[in-house]
Write a protein that holds these residues in place. Sequence first.
Motif, PDB file in Angstrom:
ATOM      1  N   LYS A   1       0.823  -1.208   0.000  1.00 13.92           N
ATOM      2  CA  LYS A   1       0.000   0.000   0.000  1.00 13.92           C
ATOM      3  C   LYS A   1       0.861   1.263   0.000  1.00 13.92           C
ATOM      4  O   LYS A   1       0.367   2.352  -0.314  1.00 13.92           O
ATOM      5  CB  LYS A   1      -0.955   0.008   1.188  1.00 13.92           C
ATOM      6  CG  LYS A   1      -0.270   0.132   2.548  1.00 13.92           C
ATOM      7  CD  LYS A   1      -1.297   0.166   3.667  1.00 13.92           C
ATOM      8  CE  LYS A   1      -0.627   0.369   5.033  1.00 13.92           C
ATOM      9  NZ  LYS A   1      -1.626   0.441   6.131  1.00 13.92           N
ATOM     10  N   ASN A   2       2.142   1.122   0.338  1.00  9.65           N
ATOM     11  CA  ASN A   2       3.067   2.257   0.360  1.00  9.65           C
ATOM     12  C   ASN A   2       3.946   2.345  -0.877  1.00  9.65           C
ATOM     13  O   ASN A   2       4.787   3.250  -0.988  1.00  9.65           O
ATOM     14  CB  ASN A   2       3.954   2.182   1.607  1.00  9.65           C
ATOM     15  CG  ASN A   2       3.146   2.280   2.891  1.00  9.65           C
ATOM     16  OD1 ASN A   2       2.291   3.151   3.021  1.00  9.65           O
ATOM     17  ND2 ASN A   2       3.396   1.377   3.825  1.00  9.65           N
ATOM     18  N   THR A   3       3.771   1.414  -1.808  1.00  6.97           N
ATOM     19  CA  THR A   3       4.537   1.453  -3.053  1.00  6.97           C
ATOM     20  C   THR A   3       4.136   2.687  -3.856  1.00  6.97           C
ATOM     21  O   THR A   3       2.955   3.019  -3.972  1.00  6.97           O
ATOM     22  CB  THR A   3       4.279   0.188  -3.877  1.00  6.97           C
ATOM     23  OG1 THR A   3       4.824  -0.937  -3.180  1.00  6.97           O
ATOM     24  CG2 THR A   3       4.934   0.277  -5.245  1.00  6.97           C
ATOM     25  N   LEU A   4       5.133   3.349  -4.411  1.00  6.33           N
ATOM     26  CA  LEU A   4       4.911   4.582  -5.162  1.00  6.33           C
ATOM     27  C   LEU A   4       4.935   4.324  -6.661  1.00  6.33           C
ATOM     28  O   LEU A   4       5.732   3.529  -7.157  1.00  6.33           O
ATOM     29  CB  LEU A   4       5.985   5.606  -4.810  1.00  6.33           C
ATOM     30  CG  LEU A   4       6.044   6.059  -3.349  1.00  6.33           C
ATOM     31  CD1 LEU A   4       7.320   6.840  -3.085  1.00  6.33           C
ATOM     32  CD2 LEU A   4       4.823   6.907  -3.008  1.00  6.33           C
ATOM     33  N   GLN A   5       4.060   5.006  -7.381  1.00 11.07           N
ATOM     34  CA  GLN A   5       4.112   4.986  -8.837  1.00 11.07           C
ATOM     35  C   GLN A   5       3.451   6.244  -9.375  1.00 11.07           C
ATOM     36  O   GLN A   5       2.681   6.907  -8.679  1.00 11.07           O
ATOM     37  CB  GLN A   5       3.426   3.749  -9.419  1.00 11.07           C
ATOM     38  CG  GLN A   5       1.910   3.715  -9.304  1.00 11.07           C
ATOM     39  CD  GLN A   5       1.309   2.607 -10.160  1.00 11.07           C
ATOM     40  OE1 GLN A   5       1.375   1.432  -9.799  1.00 11.07           O
ATOM     41  NE2 GLN A   5       0.728   2.985 -11.294  1.00 11.07           N
ATOM     42  N   ASN A   6       3.813   6.598 -10.611  1.00  7.40           N
ATOM     43  CA  ASN A   6       3.099   7.700 -11.247  1.00  7.40           C
ATOM     44  C   ASN A   6       1.681   7.238 -11.569  1.00  7.40           C
ATOM     45  O   ASN A   6       1.447   6.059 -11.860  1.00  7.40           O
ATOM     46  CB  ASN A   6       3.821   8.189 -12.499  1.00  7.40           C
ATOM     47  CG  ASN A   6       4.096   7.099 -13.500  1.00  7.40           C
ATOM     48  OD1 ASN A   6       4.684   6.075 -13.159  1.00  7.40           O
ATOM     49  ND2 ASN A   6       3.686   7.307 -14.741  1.00  7.40           N
ATOM     50  N   ILE A   7       0.732   8.154 -11.479  1.00  5.38           N
ATOM     51  CA  ILE A   7      -0.673   7.750 -11.586  1.00  5.38           C
ATOM     52  C   ILE A   7      -1.364   8.330 -12.812  1.00  5.38           C
ATOM     53  O   ILE A   7      -2.592   8.329 -12.900  1.00  5.38           O
ATOM     54  CB  ILE A   7      -1.458   8.119 -10.317  1.00  5.38           C
ATOM     55  CG1 ILE A   7      -1.406   9.630 -10.053  1.00  5.38           C
ATOM     56  CG2 ILE A   7      -0.932   7.330  -9.131  1.00  5.38           C
ATOM     57  CD1 ILE A   7      -2.380  10.093  -8.976  1.00  5.38           C
ATOM     58  N   ALA A   8      -0.584   8.814 -13.776  1.00  8.34           N
ATOM     59  CA  ALA A   8      -1.138   9.280 -15.053  1.00  8.34           C
ATOM     60  C   ALA A   8      -2.209  10.350 -14.819  1.00  8.34           C
ATOM     61  O   ALA A   8      -2.088  11.181 -13.927  1.00  8.34           O
ATOM     62  CB  ALA A   8      -1.658   8.091 -15.855  1.00  8.34           C
ATOM     63  N   SER A   9      -3.271  10.317 -15.593  1.00  8.53           N
ATOM     64  CA  SER A   9      -4.199  11.448 -15.658  1.00  8.53           C
ATOM     65  C   SER A   9      -5.049  11.667 -14.419  1.00  8.53           C
ATOM     66  O   SER A   9      -5.715  12.713 -14.317  1.00  8.53           O
ATOM     67  CB  SER A   9      -5.104  11.292 -16.878  1.00  8.53           C
ATOM     68  OG  SER A   9      -4.374  11.504 -18.060  1.00  8.53           O
ATOM     69  N   VAL A  10      -5.060  10.753 -13.477  1.00 11.58           N
ATOM     70  CA  VAL A  10      -5.715  11.032 -12.198  1.00 11.58           C
ATOM     71  C   VAL A  10      -5.074  12.266 -11.560  1.00 11.58           C
ATOM     72  O   VAL A  10      -5.702  12.988 -10.779  1.00 11.58           O
ATOM     73  CB  VAL A  10      -5.639   9.805 -11.267  1.00 11.58           C
ATOM     74  CG1 VAL A  10      -6.188  10.120  -9.882  1.00 11.58           C
ATOM     75  CG2 VAL A  10      -6.429   8.634 -11.871  1.00 11.58           C
TER      76      VAL A  10
END
Length: 418
Positions: free
Chosen positions: A81-90
Amino acid sequence: MKRAFLYISIVFSIFSCKPKDSFKKTTSFDALKDSLSYELREIHQQGGFYGFGVAIVNQDSTLYAEGFGYSALDTERPYTKNTLQNIASVSKTLIGISLLKAQEMGKLKISDPVNQHLPFEVINPLHPKDTITIQHLATHTSSIQDGDLYGQKSYILKHSEDLERAKSMPSAEEFNTPAADIAMDVFLKNFLSTEGEWYQDANFLKSRPGQFYEYTNVGATLAAYIIEVTTGMSYADFTETHILKPLKLDASGWTTSAIDTANLTQLFTVDGQQIPDYKLITYPDGGLITSVDDKAKYLSELIKGYAGNGTLLTSKSYEQFFTEFLSEKNFEEERDTDRPFDDEYNSGLFIGHSPIGYIGHMGGDPGVSTFMFFNPKTKVGKLFFVNTDLDSKGAKQFYAVWDKLAEYEEKLQKQVIK
């Protein structure tokens, strides 16, 4: 063009908007969460994507947040749940909140012509007497269009040596070496100003500003740039000051230098190749790096704002944020009512309204598919981040996860209000 339907369009054809009720009633909140985790692990084991994170929230708290699968295949590092990623258009929803915050500060008005604030003129050459407003940008009715040019120019690799490998991967976008990186304002001037290097009539629609809906990343980035011009702060600093810090989204940021990269996921093609690290020149339109645990706090705030008790904006501003600005006349073709999570059915200020009333946004980029929606009637929302390109198998699995979350959201909410 960068939209989630390029990666998960098949999902819409199979989404069900009615939660199933196939499990026995349980009286334990923790038991419900354990049961949901078990079900989601079972779905993940069917294959389709490598790692994902999900969350269920109400306006008061995060009811459930968990990660599954892997954020790195070579080390089998788990996706949590703490893994980071880019979330695109959100990410675009933050532009809407930021515009309204700037309006509250007296820096701009949503009704302002964009040229009132820009150092270069933006005019649709086919309708030179028609004014483009900030509201047009925020509702995707500005008559600016991305075309192929956006995908060819905005994506920048972190390392030059990754270019050949990136070219061998299927993608709707074209990756560029770091040498092609330019400032956001230069990108916009090149694209939209008659003095710009890439300027062409085709960067605009034949329709008038305000006439038709046309989703545009360039228009969204222009709105973020207007925030910079009017407030004297970079968009990254403005959102950190007025959104990320107030909500305690401490793990989130717009650049890898602003986050703990030890928690950053790798992104993957369908066959498990690692997609090279990349960024967006037009980062406000899709570059937020966050986790489902952090973003859950943001979604909870949006639900609070809809209910009239948000903390980032006044109730009047939130009302404007969620206003449905469009009607049937703003669409060249009849709108599809069969897609329950279609965020392009109607538009607030960079926030979508689906045909059945869900509010939120979706996103898609190389190796990324994201959903963020809430039900305004139940005041419960869901997040879903995936770190893998989706084929038909992955889209089917995406549907299965989302449907499973819908199955449990009402049960978890009922346990909370007992």
